[in-house]
Write a protein that holds these residues in place. Structure first.
Motif, PDB file in Angstrom:
ATOM      1  N   THR A   1      48.727  64.116  92.501  1.00 21.38           N
ATOM      2  CA  THR A   1      49.479  64.464  91.276  1.00 21.38           C
ATOM      3  C   THR A   1      48.697  63.896  90.078  1.00 21.38           C
ATOM      4  N   GLY A   2      47.790  63.013  90.275  1.00 24.16           N
ATOM      5  CA  GLY A   2      47.251  62.206  89.139  1.00 24.16           C
ATOM      6  C   GLY A   2      48.288  61.124  88.429  1.00 24.16           C
ATOM      7  N   SER A   3      49.190  60.790  89.281  1.00 23.82           N
ATOM      8  CA  SER A   3      50.335  59.802  88.953  1.00 23.82           C
ATOM      9  C   SER A   3      51.237  60.288  88.109  1.00 23.82           C
ATOM     10  N   ARG A   4      51.468  61.882  88.055  1.00 24.86           N
ATOM     11  CA  ARG A   4      52.716  62.570  87.400  1.00 24.86           C
ATOM     12  C   ARG A   4      53.889  62.050  88.124  1.00 24.86           C
ATOM     13  N   ILE A   5      53.878  61.940  89.662  1.00 23.60           N
ATOM     14  CA  ILE A   5      55.043  61.760  90.281  1.00 23.60           C
ATOM     15  C   ILE A   5      55.153  60.108  90.825  1.00 23.60           C
ATOM     16  N   LYS A   6      55.997  59.452  90.206  1.00 29.02           N
ATOM     17  CA  LYS A   6      55.811  57.946  90.674  1.00 29.02           C
ATOM     18  C   LYS A   6      57.075  57.620  91.717  1.00 29.02           C
ATOM     19  N   ILE A   7      56.674  57.064  92.656  1.00 29.27           N
ATOM     20  CA  ILE A   7      57.566  56.925  93.839  1.00 29.27           C
ATOM     21  C   ILE A   7      57.603  55.300  94.207  1.00 29.27           C
ATOM     22  N   SER A   8      58.800  54.741  94.205  1.00 29.62           N
ATOM     23  CA  SER A   8      58.966  53.454  94.607  1.00 29.62           C
ATOM     24  C   SER A   8      59.258  53.441  96.106  1.00 29.62           C
ATOM     25  N   PRO A   9      58.247  52.573  96.782  1.00 27.79           N
ATOM     26  CA  PRO A   9      58.566  52.489  98.181  1.00 27.79           C
ATOM     27  C   PRO A   9      59.769  51.580  98.752  1.00 27.79           C
ATOM     28  N   GLN A  10      61.097  51.843  98.276  1.00 23.52           N
ATOM     29  CA  GLN A  10      62.382  50.794  98.748  1.00 23.52           C
ATOM     30  C   GLN A  10      62.951  51.675  99.807  1.00 23.52           C
ATOM     31  N   ILE A  11      62.361  52.533 100.386  1.00 24.64           N
ATOM     32  CA  ILE A  11      62.759  53.311 101.421  1.00 24.64           C
ATOM     33  C   ILE A  11      62.182  53.167 102.689  1.00 24.64           C
ATOM     34  N   GLY A  12      62.537  52.813 103.841  1.00 22.53           N
ATOM     35  CA  GLY A  12      61.887  52.352 105.040  1.00 22.53           C
ATOM     36  C   GLY A  12      61.941  51.035 105.546  1.00 22.53           C
ATOM     37  N   PRO A  13      61.577  50.646 106.648  1.00 25.29           N
ATOM     38  CA  PRO A  13      61.717  49.383 107.267  1.00 25.29           C
ATOM     39  C   PRO A  13      60.678  48.522 106.738  1.00 25.29           C
ATOM     40  N   VAL A  14      59.406  48.931 106.210  1.00 19.73           N
ATOM     41  CA  VAL A  14      58.678  48.446 105.765  1.00 19.73           C
ATOM     42  C   VAL A  14      58.256  48.308 104.328  1.00 19.73           C
ATOM     43  N   TYR A  15      58.269  47.279 103.510  1.00 19.57           N
ATOM     44  CA  TYR A  15      58.169  47.481 102.166  1.00 19.57           C
ATOM     45  C   TYR A  15      56.835  47.296 101.864  1.00 19.57           C
ATOM     46  N   LEU A  16      56.122  48.187 101.655  1.00 18.66           N
ATOM     47  CA  LEU A  16      54.529  47.916 100.731  1.00 18.66           C
ATOM     48  C   LEU A  16      54.621  48.580  99.601  1.00 18.66           C
ATOM     49  N   ASP A  17      54.423  47.872  98.597  1.00 16.28           N
ATOM     50  CA  ASP A  17      54.666  48.331  97.072  1.00 16.28           C
ATOM     51  C   ASP A  17      52.925  48.298  96.797  1.00 16.28           C
ATOM     52  N   LYS A  18      52.528  49.522  96.980  1.00 16.31           N
ATOM     53  CA  LYS A  18      50.740  49.399  96.577  1.00 16.31           C
ATOM     54  C   LYS A  18      50.609  49.565  94.939  1.00 16.31           C
ATOM     55  N   ILE A  19      51.671  50.301  94.122  1.00 14.97           N
ATOM     56  CA  ILE A  19      51.596  50.514  92.936  1.00 14.97           C
ATOM     57  C   ILE A  19      52.941  49.655  92.385  1.00 14.97           C
ATOM     58  N   PRO A  20      53.071  48.425  92.013  1.00 18.65           N
ATOM     59  CA  PRO A  20      54.224  47.913  91.511  1.00 18.65           C
ATOM     60  C   PRO A  20      54.730  48.460  90.269  1.00 18.65           C
ATOM     61  N   SER A  21      53.826  48.698  89.242  1.00 15.27           N
ATOM     62  CA  SER A  21      54.427  49.348  88.168  1.00 15.27           C
ATOM     63  C   SER A  21      55.148  50.526  88.215  1.00 15.27           C
ATOM     64  N   PHE A  22      54.767  51.473  89.424  1.00 13.93           N
ATOM     65  CA  PHE A  22      55.558  52.537  89.634  1.00 13.93           C
ATOM     66  C   PHE A  22      56.876  52.107  89.921  1.00 13.93           C
ATOM     67  N   SER A  23      57.101  51.209  90.564  1.00 15.07           N
ATOM     68  CA  SER A  23      58.582  50.740  91.043  1.00 15.07           C
ATOM     69  C   SER A  23      59.416  50.204  89.832  1.00 15.07           C
ATOM     70  N   ALA A  24      58.648  49.518  89.086  1.00 10.41           N
ATOM     71  CA  ALA A  24      59.397  49.148  87.762  1.00 10.41           C
ATOM     72  C   ALA A  24      59.902  50.405  86.837  1.00 10.41           C
ATOM     73  N   GLU A  25      58.805  51.313  86.852  1.00  9.58           N
ATOM     74  CA  GLU A  25      59.085  52.395  85.863  1.00  9.58           C
ATOM     75  C   GLU A  25      60.379  53.205  86.495  1.00  9.58           C
ATOM     76  N   VAL A  26      60.281  53.383  87.997  1.00 14.54           N
ATOM     77  CA  VAL A  26      61.324  54.203  88.623  1.00 14.54           C
ATOM     78  C   VAL A  26      62.829  53.450  88.486  1.00 14.54           C
ATOM     79  N   ASP A  27      62.687  52.035  88.657  1.00 13.29           N
ATOM     80  CA  ASP A  27      63.957  51.624  88.478  1.00 13.29           C
ATOM     81  C   ASP A  27      64.683  51.656  87.031  1.00 13.29           C
ATOM     82  N   ARG A  28      63.887  51.974  86.050  1.00 18.15           N
ATOM     83  CA  ARG A  28      64.227  51.886  84.756  1.00 18.15           C
ATOM     84  C   ARG A  28      64.809  53.425  84.449  1.00 18.15           C
TER      85      ARG A  28
END
Length: 190
Positions: A100-127
């Motif tokens: 999607t060219g980074s239009r959709i930002k997903i924070s990978p906090q769901i699942g037994p393994v937490y691999l955050d490949k793009i931490p800036s997305f997680s920070a934006e999602v949390d806000r």
């Protein structure tokens, strides 16, 4: 023996000690007579096989519903609905960012393994106030939403359920059951 004792409980502990394997093998080779040194290539193959098997096991365990090929369908649905920020498994984060060219930002906090490949997305999602969730439809997460009296919209897509439009802002930790939170050694992400 030095490497086997810490690795008895979890594969990840033994994997972290793999850097010491060449030292241990070389130390053993020095003590061997010259005629046995022909076994050195075999000693090099053992760690490679171990790492290959360990990585395969970790990723097979990490996302049991990942064998399903609905990632594209889920991302297409999110794009059509105009949903831009949310939580899902690590496999959705990179796929959504790329397709999607980074239009959709997903924070990978769901699942037994937490691999955050793009931490800036997680920070934006949390806000964000309005977020979506991509949940495996095999869990009790929708029950938790009902128990908390949260109104929401949902759509089942293959082995996944997309939840959005929640009446209350919930973080991934809020969707864990009391049983999961009460575990002695801490909670596990789903």
């Amino acid at each position: 023996m030095l490497l086997a004792v810490p690795g008895l409980g979890e594969v990840r502990y033994l994997t972290s000690l793999m850097a010491f394997m060449p030292i241990v093998f070389c130390h053993g080779l020095i003590a061997l007579p010259k005629r046995v040194r022909s076994l050195a290539p075999a000693f090099a193959v053992v760690p490679i096989i171990y790492l290959g098997v360990a990585h395969t096991m970790v990723f097979a365990y990490a996302d049991p519903v990942d064998g399903n090929k609905n990632h594209g369908d889920v991302i297409d649905f999110l794009d059509r609905q105009g949903l831009r920020h949310g939580y899902g498994t690590y496999c959705f984060q990179a796929y959504a960012a790329f397709t999607t060219g980074s239009r959709i930002k997903i924070s990978p906090q769901i699942g037994p393994v937490y691999l955050d490949k793009i931490p800036s997305f997680s920070a934006e999602v949390d806000r964000q106030r309005d977020v979506f969730y991509i949940l495996p439809n095999s869990g009790d997460y929708l029950e938790v939403l009902k128990n908390r009296e949260v109104n929401y919209q949902s759509k089942r897509i293959g082995n996944w359920v997309v939840v959005w439009g929640m009446s209350k802002r919930l973080f991934p930790l809020d969707l864990l059951s009391e049983t999961e939170l009460a575990k002695n050694n801490g909670y596990y992400r789903w």
